[in-house]
Design an enzyme around this catalytic site. Structure first.
Site, PDB file in Angstrom:
ATOM      1  N   SER A  31       0.818  -1.209   0.000  1.00 43.18           N
ATOM      2  CA  SER A  31       0.000   0.000   0.000  1.00 43.18           C
ATOM      3  C   SER A  31       0.857   1.267   0.000  1.00 43.18           C
ATOM      4  CB  SER A  31      -0.949  -0.007   1.206  1.00 43.18           C
ATOM      5  OG  SER A  31      -0.228  -0.154   2.412  1.00 43.18           O
ATOM      6  N   ASP A  84      10.820   0.693  -1.771  1.00 42.84           N
ATOM      7  CA  ASP A  84       9.873  -0.318  -1.298  1.00 42.84           C
ATOM      8  C   ASP A  84       9.419   0.005   0.119  1.00 42.84           C
ATOM      9  OD1 ASP A  84       8.367  -2.632  -1.181  1.00 42.84           O
ATOM     10  OD2 ASP A  84      10.028  -3.980  -1.656  1.00 42.84           O
ATOM     11  N   GLY A  85       8.313  -0.537   0.502  1.00 40.16           N
ATOM     12  CA  GLY A  85       7.813  -0.412   1.863  1.00 40.16           C
ATOM     13  C   GLY A  85       8.462  -1.445   2.776  1.00 40.16           C
ATOM     14  N   GLY A  99       5.117  -8.821   4.204  1.00 41.86           N
ATOM     15  CA  GLY A  99       3.707  -8.866   4.603  1.00 41.86           C
ATOM     16  C   GLY A  99       2.806  -9.119   3.407  1.00 41.86           C
ATOM     17  N   GLU A 106      11.357  -8.919  -3.936  1.00 39.93           N
ATOM     18  CA  GLU A 106      11.765  -7.603  -3.426  1.00 39.93           C
ATOM     19  C   GLU A 106      13.245  -7.593  -3.065  1.00 39.93           C
ATOM     20  OE1 GLU A 106       7.459  -6.129  -1.634  1.00 39.93           O
ATOM     21  OE2 GLU A 106       8.770  -7.332  -0.376  1.00 39.93           O
TER      22      GLU A 106
HETATM   23  C1  5RP Z   1       5.334  -6.813   0.530  1.00 40.36           C
HETATM   24  C2  5RP Z   1       6.088  -5.976   1.503  1.00 40.36           C
HETATM   25  C3  5RP Z   1       5.520  -4.634   1.821  1.00 40.36           C
HETATM   26  O1  5RP Z   1       6.443  -3.663   1.424  1.00 40.36           O
HETATM   27  C4  5RP Z   1       5.281  -4.551   3.310  1.00 40.36           C
HETATM   28  O2  5RP Z   1       4.445  -5.621   3.706  1.00 40.36           O
HETATM   29  C5  5RP Z   1       4.632  -3.217   3.684  1.00 40.36           C
HETATM   30  O3  5RP Z   1       3.343  -3.166   3.138  1.00 40.36           O
HETATM   31  P1  5RP Z   1       2.443  -1.856   3.225  1.00 40.36           P
HETATM   32  O4  5RP Z   1       3.154  -0.783   2.487  1.00 40.36           O
HETATM   33  O5  5RP Z   1       1.148  -2.249   2.594  1.00 40.36           O
HETATM   34  O6  5RP Z   1       2.288  -1.505   4.696  1.00 40.36           O
HETATM   35  O7  5RP Z   1       7.116  -6.338   2.022  1.00 40.36           O
HETATM   36  O8  5RP Z   1       5.902  -8.071   0.409  1.00 40.36           O
END
Ligand code: 5RP
Length: 218
Positions: A31, A84-85, A99, A106
């Site tokens: 997200s 990336d998050g 998550g 990634e």
């Molecule tokens: C996906 C990830 C995401 O970057 C991580 O879960 C964070 O998600 P969000 O930005 O929805 O909080 O690692 O594999």
């Protein structure tokens, strides 16, 4: 928007400002990255992107971003930057990702980039990493891999786009370096969601609408 989304958007917009025309750019998943994609589209700069998931690729293409393949011998081999998050960031710069179950791709994309930028809302900064830690496992030998690992639960989600089984390590994360080494040395573990501090240039964290750059490797 809820307070967490406001922070995710602020961090994403700040990170988009680091992107320069002509760059090859890795796009994460989740997200927070969705806000990044919009911010990149709003800037209308000429970048060649690779995506870490079908979800990101779909949104990026819909927004008019230029997405190249990262698969196979014809795929992009080197990236200037990846953004990336994350799920958790500890004070030493260890990061948990996955998550959204995209952690293997990634990590490949982050490792191919000269600069890896992590974008988070303030709730992702934690005093110490805690379970769950995402894993991607090979289906072949799965029961034996689970037995070797011990404290793992299978996640009730579809397989990864590469056919991997998604699971979560539920044991201790007191010593991330030792755990990462143990997981990497376990046959059947394709990859895990621990990103070591040496992978990340900076973490862009938003506290309300204010952003702060935590430099890990300048
Ligand atoms: C996906 C990830 C995401 O970057 C991580 O879960 C964070 O998600 P969000 O930005 O929805 O909080 O690692 O594999």
């Amino acid at each position: 928007m809820n307070p967490s989304d406001i922070e995710k958007q602020a961090a994403a917009v700040a990170a988009a400002e680091l992107v320069e025309s002509g760059m090859k750019l890795g796009l994460g998943t989740g997200s927070t990255v969705a806000f990044l994609l919009q911010a990149l589209a709003d800037r209308a700069i000429d970048v060649e992107c690779v995506s870490t998931s079908p979800q990101t690729e779909k949104i990026a293409r819909e927004l008019g971003l230029n997405v190249s393949s990262f698969a196979g011998l014809e795929g992009v081999a080197h990236l200037d930057m990846a953004i990336d998050g994350a799920d958790q960031v500890d004070p030493a710069g260890w990061i948990i990702k996955g998550g959204g179950a995209a952690h293997t791709r990634e990590k490949c994309v982050a490792a191919a980039a000269d600069r890896f930028i992590v974008i988070v809302s303030s709730d992702k900064l934690v005093p110490a990493l805690t379970a769950p830690l995402p894993l991607e496992l090979l289906d072949y030998g799965l029961a034996a891999t689970l037995r070797a690992l011990g404290t793992v639960s299978l996640r009730d989600v579809p397989r990864s786009p590469d056919g991997g089984v998604i699971a979560d390590w539920l044991g201790s994360l007191n010593d991330p370096a030792s755990l990462a080494a143990r997981l990497s040395a376990t046959p059947g573990v394709i990859d895990n969601g621990l990103f070591s501090p040496d992978m990340t240039e900076r973490v862009v964290v938003a506290e309300s609408t204010t952003t702060r750059h935590i430099m890990i490797n300048a």
